[in-house]
Design a protein around this motif. Structure first.
Motif, PDB file in Angstrom:
ATOM      1  N   MET A   1      -2.002  20.627   2.747  1.00 40.33           N
ATOM      2  CA  MET A   1      -2.378  19.278   2.715  1.00 40.33           C
ATOM      3  C   MET A   1      -1.178  18.441   3.095  1.00 40.33           C
ATOM      4  N   SER A   2      -1.584  17.538   3.767  1.00 44.47           N
ATOM      5  CA  SER A   2      -0.478  16.736   4.250  1.00 44.47           C
ATOM      6  C   SER A   2      -0.283  15.541   3.336  1.00 44.47           C
ATOM      7  N   LEU A   3       0.775  14.956   3.530  1.00 43.48           N
ATOM      8  CA  LEU A   3       1.168  13.794   2.728  1.00 43.48           C
ATOM      9  C   LEU A   3       0.181  12.661   2.958  1.00 43.48           C
ATOM     10  N   THR A   4      -0.311  12.536   4.087  1.00 38.08           N
ATOM     11  CA  THR A   4      -1.252  11.476   4.416  1.00 38.08           C
ATOM     12  C   THR A   4      -2.534  11.674   3.632  1.00 38.08           C
ATOM     13  N   VAL A   5      -2.974  12.878   3.531  1.00 36.38           N
ATOM     14  CA  VAL A   5      -4.205  13.162   2.796  1.00 36.38           C
ATOM     15  C   VAL A   5      -3.979  12.863   1.326  1.00 36.38           C
ATOM     16  N   VAL A   6      -2.839  13.196   0.812  1.00 39.13           N
ATOM     17  CA  VAL A   6      -2.536  12.927  -0.604  1.00 39.13           C
ATOM     18  C   VAL A   6      -2.493  11.430  -0.830  1.00 39.13           C
ATOM     19  N   ILE A   7      -1.853  10.737   0.087  1.00 35.74           N
ATOM     20  CA  ILE A   7      -1.746   9.276  -0.060  1.00 35.74           C
ATOM     21  C   ILE A   7      -3.137   8.670   0.005  1.00 35.74           C
ATOM     22  N   LEU A   8      -3.934   9.196   0.937  1.00 34.86           N
ATOM     23  CA  LEU A   8      -5.306   8.687   1.059  1.00 34.86           C
ATOM     24  C   LEU A   8      -6.099   9.010  -0.198  1.00 34.86           C
ATOM     25  N   ALA A   9      -5.911  10.154  -0.754  1.00 36.77           N
ATOM     26  CA  ALA A   9      -6.616  10.547  -1.960  1.00 36.77           C
ATOM     27  C   ALA A   9      -6.191   9.648  -3.119  1.00 36.77           C
ATOM     28  N   VAL A  10      -4.873   9.374  -3.220  1.00 37.16           N
ATOM     29  CA  VAL A  10      -4.354   8.504  -4.293  1.00 37.16           C
ATOM     30  C   VAL A  10      -4.907   7.097  -4.101  1.00 37.16           C
ATOM     31  N   VAL A  11      -4.886   6.632  -2.853  1.00 39.20           N
ATOM     32  CA  VAL A  11      -5.401   5.291  -2.551  1.00 39.20           C
ATOM     33  C   VAL A  11      -6.882   5.249  -2.888  1.00 39.20           C
ATOM     34  N   ALA A  12      -7.622   6.317  -2.536  1.00 41.93           N
ATOM     35  CA  ALA A  12      -9.059   6.368  -2.818  1.00 41.93           C
ATOM     36  C   ALA A  12      -9.300   6.328  -4.317  1.00 41.93           C
ATOM     37  N   VAL A  13      -8.490   7.025  -5.111  1.00 41.75           N
ATOM     38  CA  VAL A  13      -8.625   7.030  -6.567  1.00 41.75           C
ATOM     39  C   VAL A  13      -8.310   5.625  -7.109  1.00 41.75           C
ATOM     40  N   ILE A  14      -7.258   5.021  -6.573  1.00 45.52           N
ATOM     41  CA  ILE A  14      -6.863   3.674  -7.020  1.00 45.52           C
ATOM     42  C   ILE A  14      -7.977   2.690  -6.684  1.00 45.52           C
ATOM     43  N   VAL A  15      -8.515   2.803  -5.473  1.00 48.43           N
ATOM     44  CA  VAL A  15      -9.606   1.913  -5.052  1.00 48.43           C
ATOM     45  C   VAL A  15     -10.805   2.147  -5.950  1.00 48.43           C
ATOM     46  N   LEU A  16     -11.108   3.402  -6.227  1.00 46.23           N
ATOM     47  CA  LEU A  16     -12.228   3.732  -7.103  1.00 46.23           C
ATOM     48  C   LEU A  16     -12.017   3.145  -8.489  1.00 46.23           C
ATOM     49  N   LEU A  17     -10.799   3.257  -9.025  1.00 44.08           N
ATOM     50  CA  LEU A  17     -10.488   2.692 -10.340  1.00 44.08           C
ATOM     51  C   LEU A  17     -10.615   1.164 -10.321  1.00 44.08           C
ATOM     52  N   VAL A  18     -10.137   0.558  -9.244  1.00 45.00           N
ATOM     53  CA  VAL A  18     -10.224  -0.907  -9.120  1.00 45.00           C
ATOM     54  C   VAL A  18     -11.685  -1.319  -9.033  1.00 45.00           C
ATOM     55  N   VAL A  19     -12.485  -0.595  -8.259  1.00 44.32           N
ATOM     56  CA  VAL A  19     -13.911  -0.900  -8.114  1.00 44.32           C
ATOM     57  C   VAL A  19     -14.601  -0.746  -9.462  1.00 44.32           C
ATOM     58  N   LEU A  20     -14.266   0.332 -10.195  1.00 41.96           N
ATOM     59  CA  LEU A  20     -14.857   0.522 -11.533  1.00 41.96           C
ATOM     60  C   LEU A  20     -14.440  -0.599 -12.475  1.00 41.96           C
TER      61      LEU A  20
END
Length: 152
Positions: A1-20
């Protein structure tokens, strides 16, 4: 996994948390909004109740003012009647006082005649009555004759 995917995953989790977080905040705000709307809808009913209460209080105040005015008139009339009665009683008292003074002025003579009558009861003759009571002879004789007629 690349760093970009991890960053995207972290961003997606953060966005999901913000949306929740936004979802729950929105849900809470919506509940508060519904509560406020219910309160706003209740205000006209409360206003009607308050207006009815104010009207009722005003009617009671008007009735109390009318009673107060009526009682004030009654008190005024009673006061006038009492003032008149006091005046009448004062006038009667003045008349009685005058009669009493007149009676007192006449009393010394009455006392002399009472004393003369008592002397007659005790068997005094005309001369004793004249000397003791300073009555004229005619009055002493008349008094003695009245006494003698009475005891017969």
């Amino acid at each position: 996994m690349s760093l970009t995917v991890v960053i995207l995953a972290v961003v997606a989790v953060i966005v999901l948390l913000v949306v929740l977080a936004l979802y729950f905040a929105l849900k809470s705000l919506k509940a508060k909004l519904m509560l406020l709307e219910a309160q706003v809808q209740a205000y006209p009913l409360l206003m009607e109740e308050l207006q009815a209460s104010v009207a009722e209080q005003q009617a009671l105040m008007a009735a109390m003012d009318e009673k107060h005015d009526h009682r004030g008139t009654e008190h005024e009339q009673v006061s006038k009647q009492l003032t008149h009665r006091v005046k009448v009683v004062q006038d009667e008292l003045a008349k009685l006082k005058e009669m009493f003074e007149q009676h007192q002025d006449q009393q010394p003579e009455d006392k002399l005649y009472s004393r003369a009558y008592k002397l007659a009861e005790l068997g005094a003759d005309v001369e004793e009555i004249i000397n003791e009571c300073d009555l004229p002879r005619a009055e002493a004789e008349m008094l003695l004759s009245v006494y003698k007629k009475k005891i017969r």
